[in-house]
Design an enzyme around this catalytic site. Structure first.
Site, PDB file in Angstrom:
ATOM      1  N   SER A   1       2.761  36.927 -44.823  1.00  0.00           N
ATOM      2  CA  SER A   1       2.831  35.753 -44.095  1.00  0.00           C
ATOM      3  C   SER A   1       3.419  35.884 -42.616  1.00  0.00           C
ATOM      4  O   SER A   1       3.448  37.101 -41.937  1.00  0.00           O
ATOM      5  CB  SER A   1       3.182  34.552 -44.728  1.00  0.00           C
ATOM      6  OG  SER A   1       2.914  33.369 -43.730  1.00  0.00           O
TER       7      SER A   1
ATOM      8  N   ASP B   1      -8.356  32.281 -46.605  1.00  0.00           N
ATOM      9  CA  ASP B   1      -7.100  32.216 -46.292  1.00  0.00           C
ATOM     10  C   ASP B   1      -7.094  31.015 -44.653  1.00  0.00           C
ATOM     11  O   ASP B   1      -7.450  31.423 -43.753  1.00  0.00           O
ATOM     12  CB  ASP B   1      -6.284  33.433 -45.614  1.00  0.00           C
ATOM     13  CG  ASP B   1      -4.830  33.129 -45.192  1.00  0.00           C
ATOM     14  OD1 ASP B   1      -4.404  32.024 -45.211  1.00  0.00           O
ATOM     15  OD2 ASP B   1      -4.013  34.163 -45.544  1.00  0.00           O
TER      16      ASP B   1
ATOM     17  N   HIS C   1      -3.721  31.914 -49.288  1.00  0.00           N
ATOM     18  CA  HIS C   1      -2.868  32.594 -48.439  1.00  0.00           C
ATOM     19  C   HIS C   1      -1.700  33.388 -49.476  1.00  0.00           C
ATOM     20  O   HIS C   1      -1.703  34.604 -49.146  1.00  0.00           O
ATOM     21  CB  HIS C   1      -2.000  31.448 -47.912  1.00  0.00           C
ATOM     22  CG  HIS C   1      -1.267  31.966 -46.746  1.00  0.00           C
ATOM     23  ND1 HIS C   1      -1.291  33.121 -45.915  1.00  0.00           N
ATOM     24  CD2 HIS C   1       0.262  31.739 -46.818  1.00  0.00           C
ATOM     25  CE1 HIS C   1      -0.094  33.381 -45.399  1.00  0.00           C
ATOM     26  NE2 HIS C   1       0.706  32.571 -45.694  1.00  0.00           N
TER      27      HIS C   1
END
Length: 306
Positions: free
Chosen positions: A123, A240, A270
């Site tokens: 991320s 995602d 995610h």
């Protein structure tokens, strides 16, 4: 060894830093660290970089798998995250994350100067990993990116919203833009509940000033992409909602390096390493095998008379 005066400093949870593994960054802030040291002499160093609002604790499973390959794994909670000091999930300059990452990498390299260094980032940690490797491209043997933040989600980065964010950032940078919905982290409800109940995660809103730093980081990544030649593995779920897969596809297509791979998980959310059990298991195998394939053959136990 704890530095003098560390006993007087406590983590946001009230634990003296003298009792916690930590480094002190260039701003004098204490960053909580974790180390997974193999029993055998390490074959490589792996730096794990966590995402926004979380901490490095939930990466234990990946770290343990890598440790099992005789790799020395290390991580820290970014400034303003987890058990580290700093304003919660806010930073004056995104570069501070990169600077602190390079400090930690340099520390470990000074202890193990002959070992290759890999990065695993998720991320926002993916964005930090990309920019860290871009700053020192010759220092890293490879970078693994799990659902990295490469581009801002088009829905949240329309020209009007960007303009509005800039105005708000100038006038009231501390205003929040709402919270991240944890339901989009994983399709495994147990993982969502674990995230929600983890007191080390930040469950508050995202400040305008922080969002502006993220926007600046993605713009910088876009400029760097044509120069990236270091090896990388991209893992991304095509459902995602938090980090747009189009960023990973763009990075894969536009980087000139030959050693690159993109693997798309159909329906994946995610946090792929915490998604449905079969996805999480596949991610663990992908990460460990990709790194194992790039370890120096001479240091492999199999080649040492086994």
């Amino acid at each position: 060894m704890p530095e003098p005066g560390a006993a007087a400093r406590r983590s946001p949870q009230g634990v003296p830093y003298a009792d916690l593994q930590h480094i002190v960054n260039a701003d004098g802030l204490h960053l909580f660290c974790r180390y997974w040291e193999p029993a055998a002499p390490p074959r490589a160093l792996v730096f794990i970089v966590h995402g926004a609002g979380e901490h490095c604790g939930p990466y234990d499973e990946i770290a343990q798998k890598l440790k099992g390959l005789s790799l020395l794994v290390f991580a820290h909670d970014h400034v303003g995250h987890g058990q580290s000091e700093g304003d919660r999930m806010n930073v004056k300059d995104f570069q501070f994350y990169i600077r602190d990452s390079l400090q930690h990498v340099d520390l470990m390299k000074s202890r193990h100067p002959d070992l290759p260094v890999f990065i695993v980032g998720h991320s926002m940690g993916g964005a930090i990993s990309i920019l860290t490797a871009c700053e020192r491209p010759g220092d890293f043997a490879g970078v693994v990116l799990i659902a990295p933040m490469v581009q801002m989600n088009p829905d949240s980065a329309t020209p009007f919203k960007v303009f509005l964010a800039k105005v708000l950032n100038h006038m009231v940078p501390s205003i929040t833009l709402g919270t991240m919905e944890s339901k989009w982290i994983s399709r495994d409800q147990k993982q969502v509940e674990a995230y929600d109940t983890d007191e080390l995660n930040n469950h508050g809103g995202v400040r305008v000033s922080f969002a502006m730093q993220l926007m600046g980081a993605t713009a910088r990544i876009e400029r760097e992409i044509p120069t990236i030649s270091w090896p990388f593995l991209l893992l991304h779920g095509d459902d995602d909602k938090l980090c747009d897969i189009r960023g990973s596809k763009m990075m894969y297509e536009k980087t000139p390096g030959a050693d690159k791979k993109l693997k798309v998980f159909e329906g994946g959310y995610h946090a792929l390493h915490h998604d449905l059990p079969e996805v999480a298991e596949s991610v663990l195998k992908d990460v460990t095998s990709w790194i194992a394939d790039r370890l120096p053959a001479a240091t492999s136990p199999e080649t040492q008379g086994s």
